[in-house]
Design a protein around this motif. Sequence first.
Motif, PDB file in Angstrom:
ATOM      1  N   UNK A  86     -84.000 -24.169 -16.418  1.00  0.00           N
ATOM      2  CA  UNK A  86     -83.791 -23.572 -17.736  1.00  0.00           C
ATOM      3  C   UNK A  86     -82.840 -24.438 -18.558  1.00  0.00           C
ATOM      4  N   UNK A  87     -81.793 -24.925 -17.919  1.00  0.00           N
ATOM      5  CA  UNK A  87     -80.826 -25.781 -18.623  1.00  0.00           C
ATOM      6  C   UNK A  87     -81.465 -27.104 -19.024  1.00  0.00           C
ATOM      7  N   UNK A  88     -82.237 -27.692 -18.125  1.00  0.00           N
ATOM      8  CA  UNK A  88     -82.849 -28.989 -18.397  1.00  0.00           C
ATOM      9  C   UNK A  88     -83.922 -28.909 -19.481  1.00  0.00           C
ATOM     10  N   UNK A  89     -84.552 -27.761 -19.599  1.00  0.00           N
ATOM     11  CA  UNK A  89     -85.610 -27.619 -20.603  1.00  0.00           C
ATOM     12  C   UNK A  89     -85.073 -27.789 -22.022  1.00  0.00           C
ATOM     13  N   UNK A  90     -83.764 -27.630 -22.181  1.00  0.00           N
ATOM     14  CA  UNK A  90     -83.137 -27.798 -23.493  1.00  0.00           C
ATOM     15  C   UNK A  90     -82.356 -29.104 -23.593  1.00  0.00           C
ATOM     16  N   UNK A  91     -82.637 -30.020 -22.668  1.00  0.00           N
ATOM     17  CA  UNK A  91     -81.902 -31.288 -22.628  1.00  0.00           C
ATOM     18  C   UNK A  91     -82.772 -32.457 -23.070  1.00  0.00           C
ATOM     19  N   UNK A  92     -82.120 -33.512 -23.513  1.00  0.00           N
ATOM     20  CA  UNK A  92     -82.819 -34.728 -23.899  1.00  0.00           C
ATOM     21  C   UNK A  92     -83.154 -35.541 -22.650  1.00  0.00           C
ATOM     22  N   UNK A  97     -81.701 -38.627 -17.551  1.00  0.00           N
ATOM     23  CA  UNK A  97     -81.596 -39.941 -16.914  1.00  0.00           C
ATOM     24  C   UNK A  97     -80.155 -40.223 -16.493  1.00  0.00           C
ATOM     25  N   UNK A  98     -79.195 -39.823 -17.309  1.00  0.00           N
ATOM     26  CA  UNK A  98     -77.794 -40.043 -16.978  1.00  0.00           C
ATOM     27  C   UNK A  98     -77.374 -39.242 -15.748  1.00  0.00           C
ATOM     28  N   UNK A  99     -77.862 -38.006 -15.661  1.00  0.00           N
ATOM     29  CA  UNK A  99     -77.574 -37.167 -14.493  1.00  0.00           C
ATOM     30  C   UNK A  99     -78.216 -37.777 -13.251  1.00  0.00           C
ATOM     31  N   UNK A 170     -88.156 -33.016 -13.990  1.00  0.00           N
ATOM     32  CA  UNK A 170     -87.742 -33.731 -15.196  1.00  0.00           C
ATOM     33  C   UNK A 170     -87.532 -35.216 -14.930  1.00  0.00           C
ATOM     34  N   UNK A 171     -87.108 -35.549 -13.723  1.00  0.00           N
ATOM     35  CA  UNK A 171     -86.985 -36.953 -13.349  1.00  0.00           C
ATOM     36  C   UNK A 171     -88.361 -37.603 -13.381  1.00  0.00           C
TER      37      UNK A 171
END
Length: 218
Positions: A86-92, A97-99, A170-171
Amino acid sequence: MQIKKPVKLSLPKQITLEIEKAIKNGIFKVGERIPSEPDLVKKFAVSRNTIREAIQSLIQAGVLESRQGNGTYVLTNDRFEANILTRLSNSKIQEVHEVRSSLEKEIVKLAAQRRTQSDLEEIKKALDEININKGSFEENSEADLKFHLAIAKASHNSIFYDLYKSISQYICFSVAKRLELTLIEEKLISQLHIELYEAIFSQDVKKAEETINKILKI
């Protein structure tokens, strides 16, 4: 010191925990449909309303997804993974990539130090799949991800592994986009993965760090 009395779990909550346990143990797999309500009623020997309440709780938590006319499917392994997604869905993509970079740098160091013979066999198996995969950018990125997940497992740090696995969707998307946009040569990618495997095989921590840094710059 005030001691709280233990709370007795409601029947729907008990069924919720049992379904979560079945997902965690791989009985109900991510991406697959869980048994129908009548089947679950029979399996758990409870009312249909109890099953519906338990399923609805997991749908709201993001663990399950109801698809109109097609049943209920497993989205994630647990609530932790659901929250991360859910958090990643709102991330660039760049943030993801940084994470990934921060996780992978520490993971490869631990993998080089702690890998077992069994770990090496799993990493090599994933590496071979990368080398024979000639599919789309998405398919290639999935093979790439299996390789890095095998390395994460070899770190023998369950938190790192769970974190990496949780953001794997997401990766995979991020890797596919980078490969598509940069048009990196397959030979270079293949060679770097071979070098990373060899560094972990030799337990060369410094070489493993240097190689993952090259891979992350792609």
